[in-house]
Write a protein that holds these residues in place. Structure first.
Motif, PDB file in Angstrom:
ATOM      1  N   PRO A  54     -30.174   3.700  54.371  1.00 25.95           N
ATOM      2  CA  PRO A  54     -29.196   3.028  55.238  1.00 25.95           C
ATOM      3  C   PRO A  54     -29.250   3.613  56.652  1.00 25.95           C
ATOM      4  O   PRO A  54     -29.268   4.838  56.824  1.00 25.95           O
ATOM      5  CB  PRO A  54     -27.850   3.353  54.582  1.00 25.95           C
ATOM      6  CG  PRO A  54     -28.175   3.763  53.188  1.00 25.95           C
ATOM      7  CD  PRO A  54     -29.538   4.375  53.245  1.00 25.95           C
ATOM      8  N   LYS A  55     -29.278   2.742  57.622  1.00 28.02           N
ATOM      9  CA  LYS A  55     -29.340   3.167  59.026  1.00 28.02           C
ATOM     10  C   LYS A  55     -28.189   4.114  59.368  1.00 28.02           C
ATOM     11  O   LYS A  55     -28.348   5.053  60.138  1.00 28.02           O
ATOM     12  CB  LYS A  55     -29.290   1.918  59.911  1.00 28.02           C
ATOM     13  CG  LYS A  55     -29.797   2.122  61.294  1.00 28.02           C
ATOM     14  CD  LYS A  55     -29.668   0.887  62.186  1.00 28.02           C
ATOM     15  CE  LYS A  55     -30.130  -0.384  61.550  1.00 28.02           C
ATOM     16  NZ  LYS A  55     -30.060  -1.538  62.471  1.00 28.02           N
ATOM     17  N   ALA A  56     -27.038   3.866  58.760  1.00 29.45           N
ATOM     18  CA  ALA A  56     -25.858   4.684  59.048  1.00 29.45           C
ATOM     19  C   ALA A  56     -26.005   6.136  58.576  1.00 29.45           C
ATOM     20  O   ALA A  56     -25.281   7.016  59.032  1.00 29.45           O
ATOM     21  CB  ALA A  56     -24.620   4.069  58.398  1.00 29.45           C
ATOM     22  N   LEU A  57     -26.952   6.391  57.675  1.00 30.09           N
ATOM     23  CA  LEU A  57     -27.158   7.749  57.163  1.00 30.09           C
ATOM     24  C   LEU A  57     -28.352   8.450  57.811  1.00 30.09           C
ATOM     25  O   LEU A  57     -28.762   9.509  57.367  1.00 30.09           O
ATOM     26  CB  LEU A  57     -27.333   7.719  55.640  1.00 30.09           C
ATOM     27  CG  LEU A  57     -26.113   7.264  54.842  1.00 30.09           C
ATOM     28  CD1 LEU A  57     -26.408   7.290  53.351  1.00 30.09           C
ATOM     29  CD2 LEU A  57     -24.895   8.122  55.157  1.00 30.09           C
ATOM     30  N   ILE A  58     -28.886   7.853  58.866  1.00 25.37           N
ATOM     31  CA  ILE A  58     -30.025   8.456  59.572  1.00 25.37           C
ATOM     32  C   ILE A  58     -29.554   8.950  60.931  1.00 25.37           C
ATOM     33  O   ILE A  58     -28.764   8.288  61.608  1.00 25.37           O
ATOM     34  CB  ILE A  58     -31.164   7.426  59.747  1.00 25.37           C
ATOM     35  CG1 ILE A  58     -31.672   6.975  58.378  1.00 25.37           C
ATOM     36  CG2 ILE A  58     -32.309   8.023  60.575  1.00 25.37           C
ATOM     37  CD1 ILE A  58     -32.677   5.835  58.441  1.00 25.37           C
ATOM     38  N   ASN A  59     -30.039  10.112  61.329  1.00 23.09           N
ATOM     39  CA  ASN A  59     -29.684  10.700  62.608  1.00 23.09           C
ATOM     40  C   ASN A  59     -30.971  11.094  63.327  1.00 23.09           C
ATOM     41  O   ASN A  59     -31.901  11.572  62.691  1.00 23.09           O
ATOM     42  CB  ASN A  59     -28.810  11.932  62.346  1.00 23.09           C
ATOM     43  CG  ASN A  59     -27.897  12.229  63.487  1.00 23.09           C
ATOM     44  OD1 ASN A  59     -28.335  12.294  64.614  1.00 23.09           O
ATOM     45  ND2 ASN A  59     -26.627  12.432  63.163  1.00 23.09           N
ATOM     46  N   VAL A  60     -31.019  10.906  64.627  1.00 24.38           N
ATOM     47  CA  VAL A  60     -32.227  11.161  65.410  1.00 24.38           C
ATOM     48  C   VAL A  60     -31.928  12.115  66.557  1.00 24.38           C
ATOM     49  O   VAL A  60     -30.940  11.939  67.278  1.00 24.38           O
ATOM     50  CB  VAL A  60     -32.799   9.829  65.965  1.00 24.38           C
ATOM     51  CG1 VAL A  60     -34.000  10.073  66.852  1.00 24.38           C
ATOM     52  CG2 VAL A  60     -33.155   8.882  64.828  1.00 24.38           C
ATOM     53  N   GLU A  61     -32.782  13.118  66.703  1.00 17.27           N
ATOM     54  CA  GLU A  61     -32.758  14.053  67.831  1.00 17.27           C
ATOM     55  C   GLU A  61     -31.377  14.636  68.108  1.00 17.27           C
ATOM     56  O   GLU A  61     -30.762  14.350  69.126  1.00 17.27           O
ATOM     57  CB  GLU A  61     -33.316  13.398  69.091  1.00 17.27           C
ATOM     58  CG  GLU A  61     -34.813  13.373  69.133  1.00 17.27           C
ATOM     59  CD  GLU A  61     -35.349  13.408  70.559  1.00 17.27           C
ATOM     60  OE1 GLU A  61     -34.924  12.583  71.371  1.00 17.27           O
ATOM     61  OE2 GLU A  61     -36.184  14.271  70.816  1.00 17.27           O
ATOM     62  N   LYS A  62     -30.941  15.481  67.224  1.00 21.23           N
ATOM     63  CA  LYS A  62     -29.675  16.183  67.427  1.00 21.23           C
ATOM     64  C   LYS A  62     -29.941  17.685  67.541  1.00 21.23           C
ATOM     65  O   LYS A  62     -30.897  18.213  66.981  1.00 21.23           O
ATOM     66  CB  LYS A  62     -28.718  15.929  66.254  1.00 21.23           C
ATOM     67  CG  LYS A  62     -28.250  14.508  66.167  1.00 21.23           C
ATOM     68  CD  LYS A  62     -27.356  14.136  67.325  1.00 21.23           C
ATOM     69  CE  LYS A  62     -26.884  12.712  67.174  1.00 21.23           C
ATOM     70  NZ  LYS A  62     -26.120  12.238  68.257  1.00 21.23           N
ATOM     71  N   GLN A  63     -29.054  18.340  68.252  1.00 22.07           N
ATOM     72  CA  GLN A  63     -29.222  19.774  68.470  1.00 22.07           C
ATOM     73  C   GLN A  63     -28.698  20.582  67.292  1.00 22.07           C
ATOM     74  O   GLN A  63     -27.701  20.213  66.668  1.00 22.07           O
ATOM     75  CB  GLN A  63     -28.469  20.209  69.722  1.00 22.07           C
ATOM     76  CG  GLN A  63     -29.093  19.729  70.992  1.00 22.07           C
ATOM     77  CD  GLN A  63     -28.379  20.256  72.229  1.00 22.07           C
ATOM     78  OE1 GLN A  63     -27.311  20.843  72.139  1.00 22.07           O
ATOM     79  NE2 GLN A  63     -28.969  20.025  73.382  1.00 22.07           N
ATOM     80  N   ILE A  64     -29.398  21.673  67.034  1.00 23.54           N
ATOM     81  CA  ILE A  64     -28.914  22.684  66.101  1.00 23.54           C
ATOM     82  C   ILE A  64     -29.087  24.023  66.807  1.00 23.54           C
ATOM     83  O   ILE A  64     -29.891  24.148  67.726  1.00 23.54           O
ATOM     84  CB  ILE A  64     -29.682  22.667  64.754  1.00 23.54           C
ATOM     85  CG1 ILE A  64     -31.182  22.834  64.970  1.00 23.54           C
ATOM     86  CG2 ILE A  64     -29.371  21.418  63.969  1.00 23.54           C
ATOM     87  CD1 ILE A  64     -31.967  22.985  63.674  1.00 23.54           C
ATOM     88  N   ILE A  65     -28.321  25.010  66.392  1.00 25.94           N
ATOM     89  CA  ILE A  65     -28.442  26.339  66.986  1.00 25.94           C
ATOM     90  C   ILE A  65     -28.995  27.273  65.929  1.00 25.94           C
ATOM     91  O   ILE A  65     -28.461  27.376  64.822  1.00 25.94           O
ATOM     92  CB  ILE A  65     -27.095  26.827  67.534  1.00 25.94           C
ATOM     93  CG1 ILE A  65     -26.660  25.888  68.658  1.00 25.94           C
ATOM     94  CG2 ILE A  65     -27.208  28.269  68.022  1.00 25.94           C
ATOM     95  CD1 ILE A  65     -25.351  26.204  69.300  1.00 25.94           C
ATOM     96  N   GLN A  66     -30.093  27.941  66.310  1.00 26.45           N
ATOM     97  CA  GLN A  66     -30.774  28.847  65.398  1.00 26.45           C
ATOM     98  C   GLN A  66     -30.946  30.190  66.112  1.00 26.45           C
ATOM     99  O   GLN A  66     -31.601  30.266  67.152  1.00 26.45           O
ATOM    100  CB  GLN A  66     -32.128  28.249  65.020  1.00 26.45           C
ATOM    101  CG  GLN A  66     -32.900  29.058  64.028  1.00 26.45           C
ATOM    102  CD  GLN A  66     -34.211  28.380  63.691  1.00 26.45           C
ATOM    103  OE1 GLN A  66     -34.925  27.951  64.573  1.00 26.45           O
ATOM    104  NE2 GLN A  66     -34.503  28.302  62.422  1.00 26.45           N
ATOM    105  N   ASN A  67     -30.326  31.215  65.560  1.00 27.36           N
ATOM    106  CA  ASN A  67     -30.383  32.551  66.170  1.00 27.36           C
ATOM    107  C   ASN A  67     -29.972  32.522  67.643  1.00 27.36           C
ATOM    108  O   ASN A  67     -30.592  33.154  68.485  1.00 27.36           O
ATOM    109  CB  ASN A  67     -31.784  33.162  66.027  1.00 27.36           C
ATOM    110  CG  ASN A  67     -32.183  33.346  64.583  1.00 27.36           C
ATOM    111  OD1 ASN A  67     -31.334  33.611  63.735  1.00 27.36           O
ATOM    112  ND2 ASN A  67     -33.455  33.189  64.302  1.00 27.36           N
ATOM    113  N   GLY A  68     -28.939  31.749  67.942  1.00 27.91           N
ATOM    114  CA  GLY A  68     -28.424  31.657  69.295  1.00 27.91           C
ATOM    115  C   GLY A  68     -29.247  30.779  70.228  1.00 27.91           C
ATOM    116  O   GLY A  68     -28.924  30.659  71.402  1.00 27.91           O
ATOM    117  N   ILE A  69     -30.316  30.171  69.717  1.00 24.14           N
ATOM    118  CA  ILE A  69     -31.178  29.322  70.532  1.00 24.14           C
ATOM    119  C   ILE A  69     -30.982  27.871  70.115  1.00 24.14           C
ATOM    120  O   ILE A  69     -30.983  27.556  68.929  1.00 24.14           O
ATOM    121  CB  ILE A  69     -32.659  29.727  70.362  1.00 24.14           C
ATOM    122  CG1 ILE A  69     -32.851  31.183  70.811  1.00 24.14           C
ATOM    123  CG2 ILE A  69     -33.572  28.805  71.148  1.00 24.14           C
ATOM    124  CD1 ILE A  69     -34.195  31.757  70.452  1.00 24.14           C
TER     125      ILE A  69
END
Length: 148
Positions: A54-69
């Motif tokens: 389902p399109k509603a359950l797909i996300n594209v190009e989002k930020q995550i923070i890993q080790n402060g980066i």
């Protein structure tokens, strides 16, 4: 753009200021068409059209923070409960997929805990399922269809 190792999909394009953009069905906007974006849009259409995500359950190009980066993943598909089912890393077709590519995906998955992983440059695709109990991964021939 280069022919990729995906089924043929219908895309919407537009030209603006001598730049070509492609319509992203998930983000609901036109984005500049780069080689990596060409691969990303094929992946999104592949999930929606071929694998019935389902399109509603797909996300594209989002930020995550890993080790402060701050990092940015390419595509994720969620389970209905909001947990992450699938994590995908997209590279441009001229980028060779190697251990560095897999390591990047694995680092992102330390945060996201997806059950399935995919890495692709549009020409080559690799799929695996994470076995959390045994702390290993199993390579697959393809992604499962959405049936949650």
């Amino acid at each position: 753009m280069q022919k990729l190792n995906f089924p043929t999909f219908n895309f919407r394009f537009k030209n603006s200021e001598n730049k070509v953009s492609i319509f992203d069905e998930v983000r609901k906007k036109f984005v500049i068409l780069t080689p990596e974006e060409w691969v990303r849009q094929h992946v999104v259409h592949y999930l929606i059209v071929e694998k019935k995500y389902p399109k509603a359950l797909i996300n594209v190009e989002k930020q995550i923070i890993q080790n402060g980066i701050t990092k940015r993943y390419d595509v994720v598909a969620f389970k209905p409960d909001g947990s992450i089912y699938l994590l995908i890393e997209c590279k441009a077709p001229e980028i060779k997929l190697n251990q560095t590519t897999f390591d990047q995906l694995a680092r992102y998955n330390l945060i996201l805990n997806a059950t399935y992983l995919m890495v692709t440059n549009g020409l080559n695709h690799y799929f695996c399922e994470i076995d959390f109990e045994q702390s290993k991964y199993n390579f697959l021939r393809d992604l499962p269809e959405f049936n949650l």
